[in-house]
Design a protein around this motif. Sequence first.
Motif, PDB file in Angstrom:
ATOM      1  N   ALA A 215       0.867  -1.229  -0.046  1.00  0.00           N
ATOM      2  CA  ALA A 215      -0.012   0.022  -0.073  1.00  0.00           C
ATOM      3  C   ALA A 215       1.053   1.264  -0.134  1.00  0.00           C
ATOM      4  O   ALA A 215       0.447   2.210  -0.675  1.00  0.00           O
ATOM      5  N   GLU A 216       1.969   1.371   0.706  1.00  0.00           N
ATOM      6  CA  GLU A 216       2.846   2.393   0.756  1.00  0.00           C
ATOM      7  C   GLU A 216       3.518   2.603  -0.570  1.00  0.00           C
ATOM      8  O   GLU A 216       3.595   3.650  -1.286  1.00  0.00           O
ATOM      9  N   LYS A 217       3.839   1.542  -1.237  1.00  0.00           N
ATOM     10  CA  LYS A 217       4.479   1.551  -2.522  1.00  0.00           C
ATOM     11  C   LYS A 217       3.337   2.084  -3.622  1.00  0.00           C
ATOM     12  O   LYS A 217       3.764   2.828  -4.492  1.00  0.00           O
ATOM     13  N   GLN A 218       2.212   1.659  -3.483  1.00  0.00           N
ATOM     14  CA  GLN A 218       1.240   2.100  -4.333  1.00  0.00           C
ATOM     15  C   GLN A 218       0.376   3.505  -4.045  1.00  0.00           C
ATOM     16  O   GLN A 218      -0.386   3.922  -4.717  1.00  0.00           O
ATOM     17  N   ASN A 219       1.256   4.188  -2.896  1.00  0.00           N
ATOM     18  CA  ASN A 219       0.660   5.418  -2.442  1.00  0.00           C
ATOM     19  C   ASN A 219      -0.900   5.397  -1.854  1.00  0.00           C
ATOM     20  O   ASN A 219      -1.768   6.535  -2.223  1.00  0.00           O
ATOM     21  N   GLU A 220      -1.175   4.109  -1.394  1.00  0.00           N
ATOM     22  CA  GLU A 220      -2.458   3.990  -0.768  1.00  0.00           C
ATOM     23  C   GLU A 220      -2.632   4.433   0.572  1.00  0.00           C
ATOM     24  O   GLU A 220      -1.459   4.216   1.301  1.00  0.00           O
ATOM     25  N   LYS A 221      -3.710   4.758   1.160  1.00  0.00           N
ATOM     26  CA  LYS A 221      -3.989   4.937   2.392  1.00  0.00           C
ATOM     27  C   LYS A 221      -4.949   3.701   2.909  1.00  0.00           C
ATOM     28  O   LYS A 221      -5.742   2.949   2.261  1.00  0.00           O
ATOM     29  N   VAL A 222      -5.018   3.285   4.090  1.00  0.00           N
ATOM     30  CA  VAL A 222      -5.520   1.920   4.631  1.00  0.00           C
ATOM     31  C   VAL A 222      -6.238   2.316   5.891  1.00  0.00           C
ATOM     32  O   VAL A 222      -6.080   2.807   6.727  1.00  0.00           O
ATOM     33  N   ILE A 223      -7.462   1.464   5.975  1.00  0.00           N
ATOM     34  CA  ILE A 223      -8.234   1.290   7.149  1.00  0.00           C
ATOM     35  C   ILE A 223      -8.198   0.050   7.476  1.00  0.00           C
ATOM     36  O   ILE A 223      -8.670  -0.933   6.469  1.00  0.00           O
ATOM     37  N   LEU A 224      -7.905  -0.107   8.982  1.00  0.00           N
ATOM     38  CA  LEU A 224      -7.715  -1.336   9.519  1.00  0.00           C
ATOM     39  C   LEU A 224      -9.246  -1.699  10.129  1.00  0.00           C
ATOM     40  O   LEU A 224      -9.582  -0.682  10.862  1.00  0.00           O
ATOM     41  N   THR A 225      -9.828  -2.861   9.963  1.00  0.00           N
ATOM     42  CA  THR A 225     -11.036  -3.162  10.582  1.00  0.00           C
ATOM     43  C   THR A 225     -11.057  -4.638  11.074  1.00  0.00           C
ATOM     44  O   THR A 225     -10.626  -5.342  10.389  1.00  0.00           O
ATOM     45  N   GLY A 226     -11.751  -4.918  12.130  1.00  0.00           N
ATOM     46  CA  GLY A 226     -11.936  -6.257  12.299  1.00  0.00           C
ATOM     47  C   GLY A 226     -12.826  -6.177  13.828  1.00  0.00           C
ATOM     48  O   GLY A 226     -13.441  -5.263  13.919  1.00  0.00           O
ATOM     49  N   HIS A 227     -12.891  -7.374  14.487  1.00  0.00           N
ATOM     50  CA  HIS A 227     -13.816  -7.301  15.670  1.00  0.00           C
ATOM     51  C   HIS A 227     -12.983  -7.050  16.817  1.00  0.00           C
ATOM     52  O   HIS A 227     -13.127  -6.198  17.590  1.00  0.00           O
ATOM     53  N   VAL A 228     -12.080  -8.205  17.452  1.00  0.00           N
ATOM     54  CA  VAL A 228     -11.440  -8.150  18.506  1.00  0.00           C
ATOM     55  C   VAL A 228     -10.207  -7.223  18.438  1.00  0.00           C
ATOM     56  O   VAL A 228      -9.235  -7.262  17.578  1.00  0.00           O
ATOM     57  N   PRO A 229     -10.251  -6.077  19.263  1.00  0.00           N
ATOM     58  CA  PRO A 229      -9.215  -4.897  19.007  1.00  0.00           C
ATOM     59  C   PRO A 229      -7.817  -5.342  19.711  1.00  0.00           C
ATOM     60  O   PRO A 229      -7.999  -5.888  20.976  1.00  0.00           O
ATOM     61  N   PRO A 230      -6.907  -4.776  19.488  1.00  0.00           N
ATOM     62  CA  PRO A 230      -5.680  -4.826  20.285  1.00  0.00           C
ATOM     63  C   PRO A 230      -5.792  -3.711  21.451  1.00  0.00           C
ATOM     64  O   PRO A 230      -6.826  -3.074  21.164  1.00  0.00           O
ATOM     65  N   GLY A 231      -4.778  -3.576  22.319  1.00  0.00           N
ATOM     66  CA  GLY A 231      -4.773  -2.756  23.175  1.00  0.00           C
ATOM     67  C   GLY A 231      -5.400  -3.252  24.728  1.00  0.00           C
ATOM     68  O   GLY A 231      -5.763  -4.265  24.595  1.00  0.00           O
ATOM     69  N   ILE A 232      -5.557  -2.299  25.426  1.00  0.00           N
ATOM     70  CA  ILE A 232      -6.244  -2.511  26.599  1.00  0.00           C
ATOM     71  C   ILE A 232      -7.594  -1.819  26.821  1.00  0.00           C
ATOM     72  O   ILE A 232      -7.607  -0.662  26.681  1.00  0.00           O
TER      73      ILE A 232
END
Length: 438
Positions: A215-232
């Motif tokens: 994505a970085e090489k193609q000059n794209e931006k990314v939205i990450l999505t999913g269910h169980v989140p990282p963090g606290i």
Amino acid sequence: MLNKLCIFLVCASVAAEDVGYFWHVTDFHWDFSYWTDQLSCNGMNISQPGLFGNQWCDSPWRLVQETISGIKHIKGDVDFMLWTGDTVPHVDNTHLSIALNEELVRNVTELMKNEFPNTPIYATFGNHDYYPNNMYPPHGNEIYNDNYNLWKVWINDTSQDKNFLKGGYYTVLARPGLRIVALNTNMYYTHDTVSMGIDDPADQLLWLENVLENAEKQNEKVILTGHVPPGISAPRGVRWMYESFNKKMNGIVVRHADVIVAMHFGHEHHDNFRIYYGATGPAKVCLFIAPSVTPWRFQILSLKETPHNPGVRLIKYDRQTGKQLDIYQYYMDLNAANTIGYVNWTLGYQATVFYNIPDITAPSMEALATKMRNANSQEFRSYVNWYNTNGAKDFSCDARCHKSVMCGLGNLELSTYSACLKSQNVFNCSPGNCPIVG
């Protein structure tokens, strides 16, 4: 010459205002037994269950219907939708099966297709959607196969067949320059003993790293999505992922922070956010947790969760850059809806107005977090009130709770979160322990 210049400036202004919208809905938890056995209702005997639900139970079908038709009525012309899983209710596995779980997801999928026939919906699994629940395997299976057949019209890219059938994850180019990366983070959940001990279940982490690099090489931006989140999860202080997976996910996000414009997840049923930082410097990425559709709240022995209302979220973004501009948080006053017999989805808040921030980018959310250092500030009180989607308008959050919330905003590892809690002054601790003020 002046006229030509004015025309140019007008055109530039119009181009700069190329905004789009997308919905984020999560955690329907449709209880097929709501009107009969009330299997999701925490063992409570609900003698008069409400037409649209009860705050001890998961969603009746009517609530699912009113949610999907309701968001179409609010704004039907969205660019896409994120649906981050958990369609299956909080019901013991003895009352579920592969066939039943698949049927529940299929019915909600068809309802969405009927209401939004021309809108791509980027769906991900929730931990309850598998059978037995939580036990997502790091290889192909019937549930992956069945759901791919349901969702492939939205994915619309046969190059993702292998990824989805192997591990329930995929990526799509939502529009030129903006990529959606839909993850199956349920494999990292602390209740999933099938993937426990495997270095990279279904090779998803390696794949994610490669997708972000490309994505970085193609000059794209990314939205990450999913269910169980990282963090606290604060103020509860819960880390949902196994420690090793949480560290790996957080490391990937930080390494590719210049590409990721936002992360949108579910699972927690509550409205909150987290901020990613590198070793030094300002905020890099913001992780947003959307509140659930289900009004279900847990009861464990004498511990009872505070009531909350169903919620849905509309997000405004810049189509040219992927920049996240605003959140419009809608909610249903469940008790009122049950009393009057119809649903009134209400705008609870617009983030930029509510918090007096210019947008919802990581720097803006960091500025909000700075204001929230004061436990008596309007910003902090508003934040904790809406943690329950206004189910409890005077949500109690004492000094210990405030400290937990503030530590959780910027410390996405349990070690730094715990160190932050132990510090005498959250706002003067070292950057390694409290990067949100570092």
